[in-house]
Design a protein around this motif. Structure first.
Motif, PDB file in Angstrom:
ATOM      1  N   TYR A  58       0.870  -1.176   0.000  1.00  0.00           N
ATOM      2  CA  TYR A  58       0.000   0.000   0.000  1.00  0.00           C
ATOM      3  C   TYR A  58       0.906   1.223   0.000  1.00  0.00           C
ATOM      4  O   TYR A  58       1.812   1.320   0.820  1.00  0.00           O
ATOM      5  N   TYR A  59       0.660   2.145  -0.941  1.00  0.00           N
ATOM      6  CA  TYR A  59       1.539   3.297  -1.105  1.00  0.00           C
ATOM      7  C   TYR A  59       0.760   4.602  -1.028  1.00  0.00           C
ATOM      8  O   TYR A  59      -0.393   4.688  -1.471  1.00  0.00           O
ATOM      9  N   ALA A  60       1.425   5.614  -0.521  1.00  0.00           N
ATOM     10  CA  ALA A  60       0.869   6.961  -0.596  1.00  0.00           C
ATOM     11  C   ALA A  60       0.859   7.399  -2.062  1.00  0.00           C
ATOM     12  O   ALA A  60       1.730   6.988  -2.846  1.00  0.00           O
ATOM     13  N   ASP A  61      -0.112   8.205  -2.425  1.00  0.00           N
ATOM     14  CA  ASP A  61      -0.215   8.654  -3.819  1.00  0.00           C
ATOM     15  C   ASP A  61       1.053   9.375  -4.273  1.00  0.00           C
ATOM     16  O   ASP A  61       1.433   9.291  -5.441  1.00  0.00           O
ATOM     17  N   SER A  62       1.702  10.055  -3.346  1.00  0.00           N
ATOM     18  CA  SER A  62       2.876  10.852  -3.704  1.00  0.00           C
ATOM     19  C   SER A  62       4.073  10.004  -4.122  1.00  0.00           C
ATOM     20  O   SER A  62       5.003  10.515  -4.761  1.00  0.00           O
ATOM     21  N   VAL A  63       4.059   8.706  -3.771  1.00  0.00           N
ATOM     22  CA  VAL A  63       5.209   7.856  -4.108  1.00  0.00           C
ATOM     23  C   VAL A  63       4.825   6.700  -5.009  1.00  0.00           C
ATOM     24  O   VAL A  63       5.713   5.959  -5.463  1.00  0.00           O
ATOM     25  N   LYS A  64       3.561   6.539  -5.269  1.00  0.00           N
ATOM     26  CA  LYS A  64       3.089   5.412  -6.071  1.00  0.00           C
ATOM     27  C   LYS A  64       3.735   5.449  -7.453  1.00  0.00           C
ATOM     28  O   LYS A  64       3.779   6.482  -8.108  1.00  0.00           O
TER      29      LYS A  64
END
Length: 121
Positions: A58-64
């Motif tokens: 699961y990733y934050a949108d900023s690092v996806k």
């Protein structure tokens, strides 16, 4: 469990780093593991999390699309591969364990002391 984060450093924009989070004292067991970061003057924010099996991330949108988590339970180590780094990725990165995969830092118990990532030309 005691956690040790490592692998930080200075990198130019567009570069890559791989962070490691190693456990000691006991194995990760069935713990999920998360990475958070805190930039100077800002609140700590969620970066990514991985289930105990490694089958769910699961990733934050900023690092996806730029960051990738993996884990080697035999080595009690979790890795955060960071590519296409940006200046806004500059922060102290922390790893932590949890009973659940989550983006909330309050769900995480054991924390490592952090490793500094600086993205600058």
């Amino acid at each position: 469990v005691q956690l040790q984060a490592s692998g930080g450093g200075l990198v130019q924009p567009g570069g890559s780093l791989r962070l490691s989070c190693a456990a000691s004292g006991r194995t990760f067991g069935r713990d999920a593991l998360g990475w958070f970061r805190q930039a100077p003057g800002k609140e700590r924010e969620f970066v990514a999390a991985i289930s105990w099996s490694g089958g769910y991330t699961y990733y934050a949108d900023s690092v996806k699309g730029r960051f990738t988590l993996s884990r080697d339970n035999a080595r009690n180590t979790v890795y955060l591969q960071m590519n296409s780094l940006k200046p806004e990725d500059t922060a102290v990165y922390y790893c932590a364990t949890s009973d659940v995969i989550s983006s909330l830092d309050t769900d995480f118990g054991s924390w490592g002391q952090g490793t500094l990532v600086t993205v600058s030309s």
